[in-house]
Motif scaffolding. Structure first.
Motif, PDB file in Angstrom:
ATOM      1  N   TYR A 162       0.823  -1.211   0.000  1.00 14.90           N
ATOM      2  CA  TYR A 162       0.000   0.000   0.000  1.00 14.90           C
ATOM      3  C   TYR A 162       0.859   1.264   0.000  1.00 14.90           C
ATOM      4  O   TYR A 162       0.433   2.296  -0.526  1.00 14.90           O
ATOM      5  N   SER A 207      -2.329   5.587  -7.107  1.00 15.42           N
ATOM      6  CA  SER A 207      -3.558   4.953  -6.627  1.00 15.42           C
ATOM      7  C   SER A 207      -4.703   5.139  -7.612  1.00 15.42           C
ATOM      8  O   SER A 207      -5.484   4.217  -7.865  1.00 15.42           O
ATOM      9  N   LEU A 228      -9.050   1.587  -3.848  1.00 16.75           N
ATOM     10  CA  LEU A 228      -7.709   1.181  -3.420  1.00 16.75           C
ATOM     11  C   LEU A 228      -6.836   2.352  -3.005  1.00 16.75           C
ATOM     12  O   LEU A 228      -5.731   2.147  -2.495  1.00 16.75           O
ATOM     13  N   TYR A 257      -8.214  -0.677   0.559  1.00 16.25           N
ATOM     14  CA  TYR A 257      -7.130  -1.626   0.290  1.00 16.25           C
ATOM     15  C   TYR A 257      -7.196  -2.797   1.265  1.00 16.25           C
ATOM     16  O   TYR A 257      -7.031  -3.950   0.876  1.00 16.25           O
TER      17      TYR A 257
END
Length: 267
Positions: free
Chosen positions: A33, A42, A67, A73
């Protein structure tokens, strides 16, 4: 009580491995992430996922989750957490019941001055402890690791909701595994059959996501009862699916006791 601690001791090594595996999954999954949360990256990823075929979206568990947010996420990652945790629970429930006949040690149980119900209760209690420990490890690791990437976003409530739903799924599959092992005449096949049922439930959930027109089939797969998208959008667990899960657990528990008391244990 001695049998309870015997079962706890028997599963401690495997439980430790499962906990380590879950912690690794969370750390490795969330580490991605950091790259995806870079401005521009993103949004590009969201667009890429939106352009993917529905089949791939369903398999990866992305759907309409954003996300670019840590909660979205984590919702995608939660699918893999749920698969891993339910496999552990199903295998634990099945092997806890079937292993004595599988390993030809049932005679050890039969000479004990306790009833079959007492034996079964001790085994199920030990399995419950294993499920709760893995769930607790998942919760604590999620709160620590995910919070590190939250950048001020409130995520604790979402994690608590998802892990609560996960616990219900774990208990359901644990009792399903124990029921299969108790009712099946061939204990060696109990773990395999339970795993097959779990994978079938997951496959049905994927088909539902791909189709988009099979919402009525959600009751057939526990993976749709508390999926991340529904929980995060509603901000709560579905009361209807909670009641359905409870009913299925009671049914599986009854099947476990009835089947175990009627079967001839092979020594």
């Amino acid at each position: 009580m001695n049998m309870f601690w015997r079962e706890i001791k028997a599963q401690r090594k495997s439980l430790l491995i499962w906990c380590i595996g879950m912690i690794f999954l969370l750390i490795a999954g969330m580490s991605k992430y950091a790259t995806l949360s870079v401005p521009g990256e993103s949004q590009a990823l969201n667009e890429l996922m939106a352009d993917m075929p529905k089949s791939l979206q369903a398999i990866f568990g992305v759907g309409s989750l954003d996300l670019s947010t840590v909660s979205g996420y984590y919702g995608v990652l939660f699918l893999y957490i749920a698969i891993m945790a339910t496999i552990h629970a199903a295998m634990l429930g099945a092997t806890m019941i079937a292993k004595e006949e599988r390993d030809k040690t049932a005679e050890f149980l039969l000479v004990k001055p306790i009833t079959r119900n007492q034996m079964l209760t001790a085994k199920l209690a030990a399995a419950l402890v294993g499920v709760v420990i893995l769930n607790a490890a998942t919760l604590v690791t999620s709160l620590i690791v995910v919070q590190g990437y939250s950048d001020g976003e409130s995520i604790s409530k979402d994690i608590l909701l998802l892990i609560s739903g996960l616990l219900i799924l774990q208990l359901l599959f644990m009792l399903l595994g124990s029921a299969v092992a108790s009712l099946l005449k061939l204990p060696k096949r109990a773990a395999g059959l339970t795993s097959g049922m779990l994978l079938l439930a997951f496959f049905v959930s994927v088909v539902i996501d791909i189709s988009g027109n099979l919402e009525g089939l959600k009751v057939l797969t526990p993976f749709k009862y508390f999926d991340a998208k529904s929980v995060l959008e509603a901000g709560s667990l579905s009361a209807g699916y909670m009641l359905l899960s409870l009913a299925l657990m009671v049914l599986a528990l009854v099947g476990t006791y009835v089947g175990y008391n009627k079967r001839d244990l092979k020594v």
